[in-house]
Design an enzyme around this catalytic site. Structure first.
Site, PDB file in Angstrom:
ATOM      1  N   PHE A   2       0.826  -1.214   0.000  1.00 48.27           N
ATOM      2  CA  PHE A   2       0.000   0.000   0.000  1.00 48.27           C
ATOM      3  C   PHE A   2       0.866   1.273   0.000  1.00 48.27           C
ATOM      4  CE2 PHE A   2      -2.270   2.885   3.210  1.00 48.27           C
ATOM      5  CZ  PHE A   2      -2.875   3.640   2.235  1.00 48.27           C
ATOM      6  N   ASN A  18       8.214  -9.316  -2.194  1.00 49.60           N
ATOM      7  CA  ASN A  18       8.108 -10.771  -2.373  1.00 49.60           C
ATOM      8  C   ASN A  18       6.667 -11.219  -2.629  1.00 49.60           C
ATOM      9  OD1 ASN A  18       6.936 -10.539   0.117  1.00 49.60           O
ATOM     10  ND2 ASN A  18       8.057 -12.221   1.062  1.00 49.60           N
ATOM     11  N   ALA A  63       9.004  -2.602   3.247  1.00 54.60           N
ATOM     12  CA  ALA A  63       8.653  -4.036   3.334  1.00 54.60           C
ATOM     13  C   ALA A  63       8.492  -4.432   4.791  1.00 54.60           C
ATOM     14  CB  ALA A  63       9.737  -4.882   2.680  1.00 54.60           C
ATOM     15  N   ALA A  64       7.437  -5.153   5.062  1.00 52.95           N
ATOM     16  CA  ALA A  64       7.200  -5.606   6.436  1.00 52.95           C
ATOM     17  C   ALA A  64       6.083  -6.628   6.441  1.00 52.95           C
ATOM     18  CB  ALA A  64       6.787  -4.422   7.323  1.00 52.95           C
ATOM     19  N   TYR A 102       4.240  -7.263  16.722  1.00 49.34           N
ATOM     20  CA  TYR A 102       4.507  -6.345  15.610  1.00 49.34           C
ATOM     21  C   TYR A 102       5.221  -5.084  16.107  1.00 49.34           C
ATOM     22  CZ  TYR A 102       3.447  -2.748  12.106  1.00 49.34           C
ATOM     23  OH  TYR A 102       3.537  -1.716  11.210  1.00 49.34           O
ATOM     24  N   LYS A 149       8.966  -3.582  15.072  1.00 47.43           N
ATOM     25  CA  LYS A 149       9.194  -2.266  14.467  1.00 47.43           C
ATOM     26  C   LYS A 149      10.154  -1.436  15.336  1.00 47.43           C
ATOM     27  CE  LYS A 149       7.455  -1.221  11.087  1.00 47.43           C
ATOM     28  NZ  LYS A 149       7.835  -1.586   9.674  1.00 47.43           N
ATOM     29  N   GLY A 163      -4.296  -6.980  21.212  1.00 43.37           N
ATOM     30  CA  GLY A 163      -3.106  -6.276  20.704  1.00 43.37           C
ATOM     31  C   GLY A 163      -3.400  -4.895  20.146  1.00 43.37           C
TER      32      GLY A 163
HETATM   33  N1  LIG Z   1      -0.498   1.221   6.699  1.00 46.73           N
HETATM   34  C1  LIG Z   1      -0.366   1.636   7.946  1.00 46.73           C
HETATM   35  O1  LIG Z   1      -1.325   2.079   8.585  1.00 46.73           O
HETATM   36  C2  LIG Z   1       0.979   1.601   8.626  1.00 46.73           C
HETATM   37  C3  LIG Z   1       1.081   2.171   9.907  1.00 46.73           C
HETATM   38  C4  LIG Z   1       2.313   2.132  10.550  1.00 46.73           C
HETATM   39  C5  LIG Z   1       3.414   1.597   9.913  1.00 46.73           C
HETATM   40  N2  LIG Z   1       3.271   1.042   8.680  1.00 46.73           N
HETATM   41  C6  LIG Z   1       4.462   0.473   8.058  1.00 46.73           C
HETATM   42  O2  LIG Z   1       4.537   0.981   6.742  1.00 46.73           O
HETATM   43  C7  LIG Z   1       5.077  -0.001   5.871  1.00 46.73           C
HETATM   44  C8  LIG Z   1       4.139  -0.245   4.717  1.00 46.73           C
HETATM   45  O3  LIG Z   1       2.882  -0.712   5.230  1.00 46.73           O
HETATM   46  P1  LIG Z   1       1.672  -1.041   4.261  1.00 46.73           P
HETATM   47  O4  LIG Z   1       0.427  -0.650   4.940  1.00 46.73           O
HETATM   48  O5  LIG Z   1       1.983  -0.522   2.909  1.00 46.73           O
HETATM   49  O6  LIG Z   1       1.735  -2.639   4.273  1.00 46.73           O
HETATM   50  P2  LIG Z   1       1.646  -3.648   3.033  1.00 46.73           P
HETATM   51  O7  LIG Z   1       1.492  -4.992   3.643  1.00 46.73           O
HETATM   52  O8  LIG Z   1       0.609  -3.199   2.078  1.00 46.73           O
HETATM   53  O9  LIG Z   1       3.065  -3.518   2.348  1.00 46.73           O
HETATM   54  C9  LIG Z   1       4.193  -4.227   2.780  1.00 46.73           C
HETATM   55  C10 LIG Z   1       4.752  -4.947   1.581  1.00 46.73           C
HETATM   56  O10 LIG Z   1       5.925  -5.643   2.003  1.00 46.73           O
HETATM   57  C11 LIG Z   1       5.967  -6.846   1.270  1.00 46.73           C
HETATM   58  N3  LIG Z   1       6.822  -7.809   1.958  1.00 46.73           N
HETATM   59  C12 LIG Z   1       6.518  -8.583   3.034  1.00 46.73           C
HETATM   60  N4  LIG Z   1       7.561  -9.384   3.336  1.00 46.73           N
HETATM   61  C13 LIG Z   1       8.549  -9.095   2.439  1.00 46.73           C
HETATM   62  C14 LIG Z   1       9.853  -9.593   2.227  1.00 46.73           C
HETATM   63  N5  LIG Z   1      10.368 -10.543   3.011  1.00 46.73           N
HETATM   64  N6  LIG Z   1      10.579  -9.074   1.209  1.00 46.73           N
HETATM   65  C15 LIG Z   1      10.065  -8.113   0.394  1.00 46.73           C
HETATM   66  N7  LIG Z   1       8.819  -7.612   0.539  1.00 46.73           N
HETATM   67  C16 LIG Z   1       8.080  -8.097   1.568  1.00 46.73           C
HETATM   68  C17 LIG Z   1       4.536  -7.324   1.181  1.00 46.73           C
HETATM   69  O11 LIG Z   1       4.336  -8.240   0.107  1.00 46.73           O
HETATM   70  C18 LIG Z   1       3.795  -5.998   0.996  1.00 46.73           C
HETATM   71  O12 LIG Z   1       3.550  -5.753  -0.379  1.00 46.73           O
HETATM   72  C19 LIG Z   1       5.345  -1.231   6.728  1.00 46.73           C
HETATM   73  O13 LIG Z   1       6.688  -1.196   7.138  1.00 46.73           O
HETATM   74  C20 LIG Z   1       4.428  -1.031   7.919  1.00 46.73           C
HETATM   75  O14 LIG Z   1       4.930  -1.699   9.054  1.00 46.73           O
HETATM   76  C21 LIG Z   1       2.090   1.038   8.014  1.00 46.73           C
END
Ligand SMILES: NC(=O)c1ccc[n+]([C@@H]2O[C@H](COP(=O)([O-])OP(=O)(O)OC[C@H]3O[C@@H](n4cnc5c(N)ncnc54)[C@H](O)[C@@H]3O)[C@@H](O)[C@H]2O)c1
Length: 328
Positions: free
Chosen positions: A11, A32, A87-88, A154, A158, A279
């Site tokens: 996202f 991935n 990525a996460a 989680y 982080k 959580g």
């Molecule tokens: N969306 C939120 O509200 C939010 C809030 C706080 C922090 N975050 C952080 O922002 C970042 C993006 O979040 P998001 O909402 O876009 O999540 P998301 O899950 O949409 O995007 C994360 C992407 O990482 C990829 N991924 C997972 N494991 C992987 C690996 N081993 N190698 C390569 N890619 C891998 C997934 O396929 C996914 O497309 C993350 O680090 C998340 O922890 C998001």
């Protein structure tokens, strides 16, 4: 500039890749394609970045692979100026079910990206962190000096990733910045979040379901504000070595959010309540004065505007997005 976005099919990573390509940069997205939510949404993220490349000067390349693959990272980082590490294994609830996975991706994976970035001598690594590092609030809004006692696996992962980023700045001189995002929402967002669940159910003529009594408050951040602060970090070095809150500065309780979405779609629907989820933080609220001071960050999209934008976008894209949200 040459930019690597890890998690670039996700996202936030998808929006960053699209925006940077549209700005004329050359972007490599590494992901991935983890199927923990519907891959059709990630396909759309990639298509959006590709369309930006076709429309302008910037280039877009997608690489399927893992942030735990050190050889791949070495190859990809050889030609990169700035890394946006998104990525996460995201999400609190999945981490409660399977705590080893966020540790592997978010801690081991971040360490691998940092080592490769240090060895390649990149200009900066911007790390996506989370408000989940705070845990229970001693006071609100959270500033960056607030204690960090995460209440989910989680959040622990982080926080560990953030510390690795800081230490790589202090020990190796690698410029790193961690941005603590407060619940990000917007087009193509991850399913299984309050926003998507409420809109999806209301559009289907079903009551929105609130977990708990709905008094939990959230600082929801519209994705374009997140993109903007990341864009500033392409060139600004004022925040190197720091952690910064990235929120919207206003909060809304979950019941009011459900009511506003319900009223925008179908005011006749009743609100329904279910057991609280393990959580989940009770309250989140960001003090963003540090990001403002160092980077001039000022969130622009209010929650009312964001709800309207998101509901409008959802209606326009319902035919493909809603089935994917419901199947996740
Ligand atoms: N969306 C939120 O509200 C939010 C809030 C706080 C922090 N975050 C952080 O922002 C970042 C993006 O979040 P998001 O909402 O876009 O999540 P998301 O899950 O949409 O995007 C994360 C992407 O990482 C990829 N991924 C997972 N494991 C992987 C690996 N081993 N190698 C390569 N890619 C891998 C997934 O396929 C996914 O497309 C993350 O680090 C998340 O922890 C998001």
């Amino acid at each position: 500039m040459r930019i690597l976005v890890t998690g670039g099919a996700g996202f936030v990573g998808g929006h960053l890749a699209e925006a940077f390509v549209a700005d004329g940069h050359d972007v490599t997205a590494l992901d991935n394609l983890d199927p923990y939510y519907d891959l059709g949404i990630k396909e759309r993220n990639r298509e959006a970045a590709l369309a930006a490349a076709e429309a302008g000067e910037g280039q877009y390349r997608f690489v399927e692979g893992s942030v735990t693959d050190a050889d791949l990272l070495d190859r990809l980082l050889a030609d990169v100026d700035v890394v946006y590490h998104q990525a996460a294994q995201a999400g609190v609830r999945t981490s409660v079910e399977e705590p080893a996975k966020p540790n592997e991706v978010n801690v081991t994976g971040t360490l691998a990206v940092l080592e490769a970035a240090r060895d390649a001598g990149v200009d900066r690594l911007v790390n996506a962190s989370s408000s989940s590092v705070y845990g229970k609030p001693a006071y609100l809004p959270y500033d960056e000096d607030h204690s960090t006692e995460p209440v989910s696996p989680y959040g622990v992962s982080k926080l560990a990733a953030e510390h690795y980023c800081r230490v790589f700045y202090e020990v190796y001189g690698l410029p790193t910045v961690s941005l603590r995002y407060f619940t990000v929402y917007g087009p193509r967002m991850r399913p299984n979040m309050a926003f998507t669940n409420f809109v999806s159910r209301c559009l289907a003529g079903e009551s929105p379901v609130i977990y708990g009594d709905g008094s939990q408050t959230r600082d929801f951040t519209y994705v374009t504000d997140v993109v903007d602060v990341n864009r500033t970090l392409l060139r600004a070095d004022a925040a190197d070595g720091e952690v910064l809150n990235v929120g919207s500065t206003t909060t809304i309780d979950v019941e009011t959010l459900a009511r506003r979405i319900r009223d925008a779609i179908d005011p006749d629907l009743e609100l329904v309540y279910d057991d609280p989820r393990e959580g989940d933080a009770e309250h989140t609220h960001a003090d963003v004065s540090k990001a403002d001071e160092l980077l001039g960050y000022e969130p622009k999209v209010t929650i009312d505007e964001g709800i309207d934008r998101f509901v409008d976008w959802y209606r326009e894209n319902e035919s493909w997005y809603d089935p994917l949200v419901r199947s996740s």
